[in-house]
Design a protein around this motif. Structure first.
Motif, PDB file in Angstrom:
ATOM      1  N   GLY A  80       6.436  25.035  -4.674  1.00 28.54           N
ATOM      2  CA  GLY A  80       7.244  24.029  -3.985  1.00 28.54           C
ATOM      3  C   GLY A  80       6.366  23.039  -3.249  1.00 28.54           C
ATOM      4  N   GLY A  81       6.940  22.390  -2.250  1.00 27.80           N
ATOM      5  CA  GLY A  81       6.235  21.353  -1.504  1.00 27.80           C
ATOM      6  C   GLY A  81       7.133  20.148  -1.350  1.00 27.80           C
ATOM      7  N   ASN A  82       6.714  19.255  -0.496  1.00 29.05           N
ATOM      8  CA  ASN A  82       7.514  18.059  -0.222  1.00 29.05           C
ATOM      9  C   ASN A  82       7.200  16.984  -1.246  1.00 29.05           C
ATOM     10  OD1 ASN A  82       8.941  15.905   0.775  1.00 29.05           O
ATOM     11  ND2 ASN A  82       8.234  16.134   2.880  1.00 29.05           N
ATOM     12  N   THR A  83       8.066  16.833  -2.243  1.00 29.87           N
ATOM     13  CA  THR A  83       7.809  15.869  -3.305  1.00 29.87           C
ATOM     14  C   THR A  83       7.881  14.425  -2.813  1.00 29.87           C
ATOM     15  OG1 THR A  83      10.145  15.942  -3.975  1.00 29.87           O
ATOM     16  CG2 THR A  83       8.630  17.435  -5.101  1.00 29.87           C
ATOM     17  N   ASP A  84       8.479  14.200  -1.638  1.00 32.80           N
ATOM     18  CA  ASP A  84       8.505  12.841  -1.087  1.00 32.80           C
ATOM     19  C   ASP A  84       7.092  12.329  -0.828  1.00 32.80           C
ATOM     20  OD1 ASP A  84      11.247  12.727  -1.143  1.00 32.80           O
ATOM     21  OD2 ASP A  84      11.508  13.244   0.983  1.00 32.80           O
ATOM     22  N   LEU A  85       6.155  13.246  -0.579  1.00 28.69           N
ATOM     23  CA  LEU A  85       4.778  12.847  -0.298  1.00 28.69           C
ATOM     24  C   LEU A  85       4.040  12.394  -1.548  1.00 28.69           C
ATOM     25  CD1 LEU A  85       3.852  15.701   2.197  1.00 28.69           C
ATOM     26  CD2 LEU A  85       4.411  13.330   2.754  1.00 28.69           C
ATOM     27  N   ASP A  86       4.636  12.640  -2.704  1.00 31.17           N
ATOM     28  CA  ASP A  86       4.014  12.241  -3.971  1.00 31.17           C
ATOM     29  C   ASP A  86       4.493  10.886  -4.465  1.00 31.17           C
ATOM     30  OD1 ASP A  86       2.575  14.635  -4.167  1.00 31.17           O
ATOM     31  OD2 ASP A  86       4.297  15.666  -5.052  1.00 31.17           O
ATOM     32  N   ARG A  87       5.420  10.263  -3.720  1.00 30.98           N
ATOM     33  CA  ARG A  87       5.966   8.984  -4.170  1.00 30.98           C
ATOM     34  C   ARG A  87       5.805   7.950  -3.060  1.00 30.98           C
ATOM     35  NH1 ARG A  87      10.585   9.704  -6.503  1.00 30.98           N
ATOM     36  NH2 ARG A  87      10.599  11.970  -6.456  1.00 30.98           N
ATOM     37  N   PRO A  88       5.663   6.665  -3.431  1.00 29.47           N
ATOM     38  CA  PRO A  88       5.572   5.610  -2.409  1.00 29.47           C
ATOM     39  C   PRO A  88       6.843   5.568  -1.572  1.00 29.47           C
ATOM     40  CG  PRO A  88       4.987   4.772  -4.590  1.00 29.47           C
ATOM     41  CD  PRO A  88       5.580   6.122  -4.799  1.00 29.47           C
ATOM     42  N   GLU A  89       6.693   5.337  -0.287  1.00 29.49           N
ATOM     43  CA  GLU A  89       7.862   5.238   0.584  1.00 29.49           C
ATOM     44  C   GLU A  89       8.597   3.934   0.301  1.00 29.49           C
ATOM     45  OE1 GLU A  89       8.955   5.330   5.357  1.00 29.49           O
ATOM     46  OE2 GLU A  89       6.980   5.942   4.643  1.00 29.49           O
ATOM     47  N   ALA A  90       9.883   4.036   0.037  1.00 30.22           N
ATOM     48  CA  ALA A  90      10.680   2.857  -0.315  1.00 30.22           C
ATOM     49  C   ALA A  90      11.480   2.385   0.895  1.00 30.22           C
ATOM     50  CB  ALA A  90      11.619   3.173  -1.462  1.00 30.22           C
ATOM     51  N   GLN A  91      11.444   1.098   1.139  1.00 30.17           N
ATOM     52  CA  GLN A  91      12.282   0.497   2.170  1.00 30.17           C
ATOM     53  C   GLN A  91      13.642   0.164   1.560  1.00 30.17           C
ATOM     54  OE1 GLN A  91      11.343   0.206   5.357  1.00 30.17           O
ATOM     55  NE2 GLN A  91       9.329   1.083   4.854  1.00 30.17           N
ATOM     56  N   PRO A  93      15.957   2.118   0.050  1.00 26.79           N
ATOM     57  CA  PRO A  93      16.026   2.634  -1.327  1.00 26.79           C
ATOM     58  C   PRO A  93      17.432   2.521  -1.906  1.00 26.79           C
ATOM     59  CG  PRO A  93      15.961   4.431   0.257  1.00 26.79           C
ATOM     60  CD  PRO A  93      15.692   3.176   1.030  1.00 26.79           C
ATOM     61  N   SER A  94      17.490   2.335  -3.198  1.00 24.76           N
ATOM     62  CA  SER A  94      18.777   2.292  -3.889  1.00 24.76           C
ATOM     63  C   SER A  94      19.356   3.700  -3.962  1.00 24.76           C
ATOM     64  CB  SER A  94      18.588   1.747  -5.306  1.00 24.76           C
ATOM     65  OG  SER A  94      17.832   2.660  -6.084  1.00 24.76           O
ATOM     66  N   LEU A  95      20.635   3.788  -4.292  1.00 26.71           N
ATOM     67  CA  LEU A  95      21.255   5.095  -4.446  1.00 26.71           C
ATOM     68  C   LEU A  95      20.580   5.904  -5.560  1.00 26.71           C
ATOM     69  CD1 LEU A  95      25.048   4.279  -4.018  1.00 26.71           C
ATOM     70  CD2 LEU A  95      23.489   5.328  -2.358  1.00 26.71           C
ATOM     71  N   GLU A  96      20.152   5.209  -6.609  1.00 28.73           N
ATOM     72  CA  GLU A  96      19.452   5.902  -7.687  1.00 28.73           C
ATOM     73  C   GLU A  96      18.135   6.494  -7.194  1.00 28.73           C
ATOM     74  OE1 GLU A  96      20.851   2.957  -7.936  1.00 28.73           O
ATOM     75  OE2 GLU A  96      22.422   3.307  -9.429  1.00 28.73           O
ATOM     76  N   GLN A  97      17.414   5.743  -6.344  1.00 28.54           N
ATOM     77  CA  GLN A  97      16.159   6.252  -5.789  1.00 28.54           C
ATOM     78  C   GLN A  97      16.407   7.442  -4.862  1.00 28.54           C
ATOM     79  OE1 GLN A  97      14.887   2.375  -4.248  1.00 28.54           O
ATOM     80  NE2 GLN A  97      12.998   2.560  -5.457  1.00 28.54           N
ATOM     81  N   VAL A  98      17.462   7.372  -4.073  1.00 25.31           N
ATOM     82  CA  VAL A  98      17.809   8.486  -3.192  1.00 25.31           C
ATOM     83  C   VAL A  98      18.127   9.731  -4.016  1.00 25.31           C
ATOM     84  CG1 VAL A  98      19.502   9.343  -1.533  1.00 25.31           C
ATOM     85  CG2 VAL A  98      18.601   7.017  -1.313  1.00 25.31           C
ATOM     86  N   MET A  99      18.921   9.548  -5.076  1.00 29.59           N
ATOM     87  CA  MET A  99      19.278  10.679  -5.928  1.00 29.59           C
ATOM     88  C   MET A  99      18.045  11.304  -6.566  1.00 29.59           C
ATOM     89  SD  MET A  99      21.830  10.787  -9.238  1.00 29.59           S
ATOM     90  CE  MET A  99      20.738   9.748 -10.209  1.00 29.59           C
ATOM     91  N   THR A 100      17.138  10.461  -7.051  1.00 26.18           N
ATOM     92  CA  THR A 100      15.920  10.958  -7.687  1.00 26.18           C
ATOM     93  C   THR A 100      15.068  11.747  -6.697  1.00 26.18           C
ATOM     94  OG1 THR A 100      15.873   9.137  -9.279  1.00 26.18           O
ATOM     95  CG2 THR A 100      13.797  10.279  -8.871  1.00 26.18           C
ATOM     96  N   LYS A 187      -1.865  12.512   4.106  1.00 22.38           N
ATOM     97  CA  LYS A 187      -1.040  11.523   4.816  1.00 22.38           C
ATOM     98  C   LYS A 187      -0.711  11.944   6.247  1.00 22.38           C
ATOM     99  CE  LYS A 187       1.104   9.857   0.545  1.00 22.38           C
ATOM    100  NZ  LYS A 187       2.373   9.636  -0.208  1.00 22.38           N
ATOM    101  N   LEU A 188      -1.353  12.984   6.752  1.00 25.02           N
ATOM    102  CA  LEU A 188      -1.098  13.431   8.116  1.00 25.02           C
ATOM    103  C   LEU A 188      -2.033  12.706   9.072  1.00 25.02           C
ATOM    104  CD1 LEU A 188       0.418  15.451   9.975  1.00 25.02           C
ATOM    105  CD2 LEU A 188      -1.505  17.021   9.629  1.00 25.02           C
ATOM    106  N   SER A 189      -1.464  11.883   9.957  1.00 24.69           N
ATOM    107  CA  SER A 189      -2.293  11.159  10.926  1.00 24.69           C
ATOM    108  C   SER A 189      -2.766  12.118  12.011  1.00 24.69           C
ATOM    109  CB  SER A 189      -1.493  10.026  11.563  1.00 24.69           C
ATOM    110  OG  SER A 189      -0.468  10.555  12.397  1.00 24.69           O
ATOM    111  N   GLU A 190      -3.840  11.746  12.685  1.00 28.22           N
ATOM    112  CA  GLU A 190      -4.361  12.586  13.768  1.00 28.22           C
ATOM    113  C   GLU A 190      -3.347  12.678  14.903  1.00 28.22           C
ATOM    114  OE1 GLU A 190      -6.744  15.281  15.431  1.00 28.22           O
ATOM    115  OE2 GLU A 190      -6.999  14.359  13.454  1.00 28.22           O
ATOM    116  N   GLN A 191      -2.615  11.599  15.136  1.00 28.96           N
ATOM    117  CA  GLN A 191      -1.588  11.614  16.182  1.00 28.96           C
ATOM    118  C   GLN A 191      -0.484  12.618  15.849  1.00 28.96           C
ATOM    119  OE1 GLN A 191       0.406   7.850  16.707  1.00 28.96           O
ATOM    120  NE2 GLN A 191       1.417   8.473  18.603  1.00 28.96           N
TER     121      GLN A 191
END
Length: 241
Positions: A80-91, A93-100, A187-191
């Motif tokens: 497993g793992g957070n697959t969101d970290l494998d894709r560019p962050e979308a501003q 996002p469309s419903l299709e992007q959310v579903m994916t 992608k983990l910032s020091e803060q």
């Protein structure tokens, strides 16, 4: 005589640490994962058996179960793992992007565990254990990752009642922030890292050995009356009562 242990997602990170802990006790350990080269390197390093398998693919899971052999004592669902970290962050996002995005995390975290457990359940011998690794993120489930891990905890609780009559236990482990893994994909910032550690009561990040030792305990004779539970391993960053 040692047990037979299957660890999905065992090629790196927490899965590798868990597999190494069981192997150190003399158990026979099989690890699975999608990356055949990495799996082979890990297998050679910690002396375990690799089976290449995408745990979200039913046909590959079925083939893995056939290769596994007739008996099993411990299943650790680590894939497993957070697959969101494998894709560019979308501003916006469309419903299709959310579903994916949601389907990706549900496939990676829920279906992997459900398919693998279903495929090998009849191999587990009395006294065996199913241990599924979730996340502290399940307590703040606004994201698809958190929701997927929350679903895992609920599924595990239900699974416990189904497998209990067979002499099996089923539990979930919910890690907090664990250092020394590639979970955040750089992608983990020091803060953010500092904030995660500050949220603990003992003032430190978790280590893979924390999860490995908890997993090993849940599969031990001393944990036979612990089932249907989620054990939080996070230094107090999330507390229960």
């Amino acid at each position: 005589m040692g047990r037979i242990v299957l660890v999905t997602g065992g090629g790196s990170g927490l899965g590798k640490a868990v597999a190494a802990r069981f192997r150190a006790s003399g158990d026979t350990v099989i690890i699975t994962g999608r990356n055949a080269d990495r799996l082979a390197r890990t297998a050679a390093e910690i002396d375990v058996r690799p089976i290449t398998c995408d745990a979200a693919d039913p046909s590959q899971v079925a083939q893995m179960a056939d290769e596994l052999g007739p008996d099993l004592d411990v299943l650790v669902n680590m894939a497993g793992g957070n697959t969101d970290l494998d894709r560019p962050e979308a501003q916006n996002p469309s419903l299709e992007q959310v579903m994916t995005a949601w389907r990706a995390n549900l496939d990676a975290n829920v279906l992997t565990a459900v398919l693998t457990t279903t495929a090998v359940l009849d191999k587990l011998r009395p006294g065996g254990s199913v241990i599924t690794v979730g996340s502290i993120g399940a307590e703040h489930a606004a994201s698809s990752y958190g929701a997927a891990k929350a679903a895992l905890a609920a599924w595990t609780a239900g699974l416990s009642s189904e497998v209990g009559p067979q002499g099996l236990t089923a539990n979930s482990i919910a890690p907090g922030y664990i250092a020394e893994t590639d979970f955040f994909r750089g992608k983990l910032s020091e803060q953010r890292r500092t904030a995660l550690i500050d949220a603990t009561h003992n003032g430190r990040a978790g280590h893979p050995s924390d999860i490995a030792e908890t997993t090993f305990f849940l599969a031990s004779e001393g944990a036979r009356h612990i089932t249907g539970q989620t054990l939080h391993v996070n230094g107090g960053a999330h507390t229960t009562r």
